[in-house]
Enzyme design. Structure first.
Site, PDB file in Angstrom:
ATOM      1  N   ALA A 161      -7.083   4.344  -4.318  1.00  0.00           N
ATOM      2  CA  ALA A 161      -6.666   3.159  -3.561  1.00  0.00           C
ATOM      3  C   ALA A 161      -6.591   3.424  -2.063  1.00  0.00           C
ATOM      4  CB  ALA A 161      -5.308   2.663  -4.076  1.00  0.00           C
ATOM      5  N   ASP A 174       3.185   1.949  -0.374  1.00  0.00           N
ATOM      6  CA  ASP A 174       2.648   2.859  -1.382  1.00  0.00           C
ATOM      7  C   ASP A 174       3.628   3.035  -2.532  1.00  0.00           C
ATOM      8  OD1 ASP A 174       0.887   4.564  -2.669  1.00  0.00           O
ATOM      9  OD2 ASP A 174       1.504   6.335  -1.551  1.00  0.00           O
TER      10      ASP A 174
END
Length: 718
Positions: free
Chosen positions: A203, A325
């Site tokens: 990602a 995150d």
């Protein structure tokens, strides 16, 4: 033939990549060679470890009880096996029919006789080393899966490989992601209904997340489940993705979207539901991902899928519109418990965001949630909506101001597995207590290489100021937390000097086992956290242990080997958070074990001997920004490196501009994992990075000399 072609050919043919030891021919004939199936995994044979979490519920609890608080003092090393890679070791071994199977760094797989440690076979998928640039957090692998008479491993470069369990020879291999993109595989596969299920990571590098199921017998794809929508109108999407699309804005697909499923899964055979943990967005900063708005389903979510068909069942999003995150890829475990006087089928998770969640796993409804570490990005969870109650300053891209988030991007709990003890009712969490500075970057642009997270990593670098470094190290700690999931309360805690300690194992003898970043493997009393036994492992341990039984004797096994993101990126805290070394080994213990480890090799550290820093402050500042963007994730925050990769401050290459260009621009060391960065930096820009490293080396050399002078005894007067 290209190297890529040779690698695939070797993996398919089983030539050269497999080393079969003489022990295969002499393996005890009496050992049963039974197949692994759903019934065997569900039953959870007490003496074996058949799946990464032992059973489908992923509780990581062994009912073996020979080792207890009264007998643990007799535990000793039975045998050990050195590994042929000095990278991080994160895998959970399997023990099947008297053999231990373990994956190591670079997706290699090894088999040992579980009694003696005699090697049986070794398989190397020959992952191209330049793949390392696509991996956020070391060349790690978290384990293999077993089904029938085969093992299955995901490789860093995106293959899923089936191996014959008894010989290690490849049976089939499929490529499960676009190898021209920036995705990788580090997680362990799971197998349900004869389907091998695998996700991927990436990602931070622009990947779009999904999980795929393959027929264990043939490797044929059965279904694929995407976690984020595609570009509008580009695909015929199922209803669950159409619903997700309404929560995304702007040109989100250009950066992939994120949502990678790189670790956690669990399975309920009665409900035939597979539960997956979904990762963060690409990039982190939602302002660049989705115009700063929307929930961005199914990022940072727990998603339930009908395992046979891959159809969506339900989801629960732990962090809507994630910008920190805060993945939900952390360990998922299932349990049947009593809450308010009635039995409940629950799912439990302690994701990165710092809250412990208990969900009804039949429908995804929130039962309870409470923070298990200090949290400043939210004040709690709204029990009516299930959403976090955010603090306004946490949305740094809206305020335009830095936000020191607690927990930080490494998470209150990362990938290291938890464990659940049904006897005490406690969940044991390997927690990190570490903050992180999220600094907006109005000039940020995506790049082909490096961390594409949408924040200013350069300004977040630790300065060469001892007081600041010491304060940051003191505030960055870890803990083993015993958590009561019903009462949502901490029952006891073991504090560590630094974060990034190992995964957990709980046993029927009332013990909890964990390795530490400081190189200690220890056993604690499950009831109150008393340390009862320990072993000096010579290296940090981040992997989770297992327990198995042979000939009526209980064994404990764990992979040792310091690594992962904390061993790489936060280099300024290495000395305080753990040993700056890796000695990769498989360690196996039993009562009465008398084996010993050889003395650790000397840790040689090259001197700080840089050339003078002659560049202008502007050049150095530009180099610092580029270093943080493209180099820091491997070579350390502010260029303070560990020992997994070269410490650039101490490298002779910084004295030689031509050699620096050959490596950093030309990719002369790509076969060692160091690719060239010509696609994202010009030669002159790469030179600014060298000047930044020279400046940092001179700063730290001055600090070393000052400390040496301060520590030197005063001269004795005559």
């Amino acid at each position: 033939m290209t190297r890529r072609g040779r690698t695939v050919a070797v993996a398919m043919a089983g030539i050269a990549a497999v080393t079969t030891m003489a022990a295969v021919a002499t393996r005890p004939a009496a050992r049963a060679q039974g197949v692994v199936d759903a019934a065997r995994i569900t039953a959870g044979a007490p003496g074996e470890w058949l799946s990464t979490g032992r059973t489908y519920d992923e509780q990581r609890f062994s009912p073996l009880s020979q080792l207890t608080p009264a007998t643990i003092a007799t535990l000793g090393l039975a045998w050990s096996a050195d590994l042929d890679t000095a990278r991080g070791q994160e895998a959970t071994p399997l023990m099947i029919d008297g053999a231990l199977y373990v994956s190591t760094a670079w997706s290699m797989v090894k088999a040992y006789d579980a009694r003696t440690g005699q090697p049986l076979w070794s398989y190397d998928p020959e992952v191209p080393r330049e793949t390392l640039i696509k991996a956020c957090c070391d060349a790690v692998n978290r384990g293999v899966a077993a089904w029938g008479d085969r093992l299955f491993v995901g490789t860093l470069d995106g293959r899923l490989v089936a191996l014959d369990r008894h010989s290690g020879k490849p049976v089939w291999s499929v490529v499960t992601l676009d190898q021209t993109g920036n995705a990788t595989i580090t997680g362990a596969p799971r197998i349900v209904n004869g389907l091998v299920i695998i996700g991927n990571g990436g990602a931070e590098f622009g990947a779009r997340g999904y999980v795929t199921a393959y027929d264990a017998a043939t490797g044929k794809q059965a279904w694929r489940f995407y976690t984020v929508p595609a570009r509008p109108g580009s695909e015929r999407e199922p209803e669950y993705l159409k619903a997700a699309a309404a929560t995304w804005f702007g040109d989100y697909w250009k950066q992939g979207g994120g949502g990678t499923v790189w670790d956690a899964m669990a399975y309920d055979p009665a409900l035939d539901l597979l539960y997956i943990g979904v990762g963060n967005g690409s990039p982190w900063n939602q302002a660049y991902r989705s115009e700063g708005r929307g929930d961005n389903l199914y990022l940072s979510s727990i998603v339930a899928i009908h395992a046979k068909t891959g159809a969506y069942a339900w989801h629960y999003q732990t962090t809507p519109g994630d910008s920190w995150d805060f993945t939900a890829t952390q360990h998922i475990m299932l349990a049947d418990v009593t809450i308010d006087g009635r039995p409940r089928k629950v799912l439990m998770q302690a994701p990165k965001n710092g809250f412990f969640y208990v969900l009804d796993r039949t429908n995804g409804k929130l039962i309870s949630a409470r923070n298990y570490v200090p949290v400043n990005w939210a004040t709690g969870i709204d029990m009516q909506t299930g959403r976090p109650i955010e603090t306004p300053e946490a949305r740094y891209y809206k305020t335009g101001k830095p936000f020191i988030g607690s927990p930080g991007a490494t998470g209150a709990h990362s990938w290291q597995p938890m464990a659940f003890d049904p006897n005490t009712g406690l969940v044991f969490i390997p927690a990190n207590l570490a903050a992180f500075p999220y600094i907006p970057d109005p000039a940020w642009k995506p790049a082909k290489l490096g961390f594409n997270v949408g924040i200013d990593l350069g300004k977040a670098a630790m300065p060469a100021i001892p007081a600041v470094r010491d304060a940051a190290a003191a505030a960055t700690t870890g803990a083993l937390i015993a958590w009561d999931p019903i009462a949502q309360q901490e029952r006891w805690r073991v504090s560590y000097q630094g974060p990034w300690n190992g995964g957990l194992l709980a046993t029927g003898g009332g013990l909890v086992f964990q390795g530490s970043a400081a190189g200690e493997f220890a056993a604690f009393a499950a009831a109150d956290g008393r340390k009862l036994w320990s072993f000096a492992a010579q290296t940090g341990i981040v992997a989770a242990p297992i327990s198995y039984e042979l000939d009526g004797q209980q064994y404990i096994a764990v992979l040792a080997g310091w690594g992962g993101v904390w061993a790489l990126a936060p280099g300024t805290l290495i000395d305080k958070s753990g040993p700056a070394r890796n000695i990769s080994r498989l360690l196996v213990f039993k009562a009465g074990g008398t084996a010993t480890l050889p003395p650790p090799p000397p840790l040689d550290k090259a001197p700080l001997d840089p050339p003078p820093s002659t560049a202008t402050p502007q050049v150095i500042a530009a180099g610092g920004d580029r270093f943080a963007r493209f180099c820091g994730v491997c070579h350390g925050d502010a260029a303070v490196g560990g020992t997994l990769v070269p410490d650039l401050r101490r490298s002779g290459v910084i004295n030689d501009a031509a050699a620096w260009q050959a490596i950093v621009h030309g990719g002369a060391l790509k076969d060692n994992g160091m690719v060239g960065f010509a696609s994202v930096m010009t030669a002159s820009e790469i030179e600014t990075v060298r000047h930044y490293v020279i400046k940092r080396a001179n700063e730290d050399k001055a600090l070393e000399q000052r400390n040496t002078t301060a520590a030197r005894p005063a001269s004795r007067k005559s």
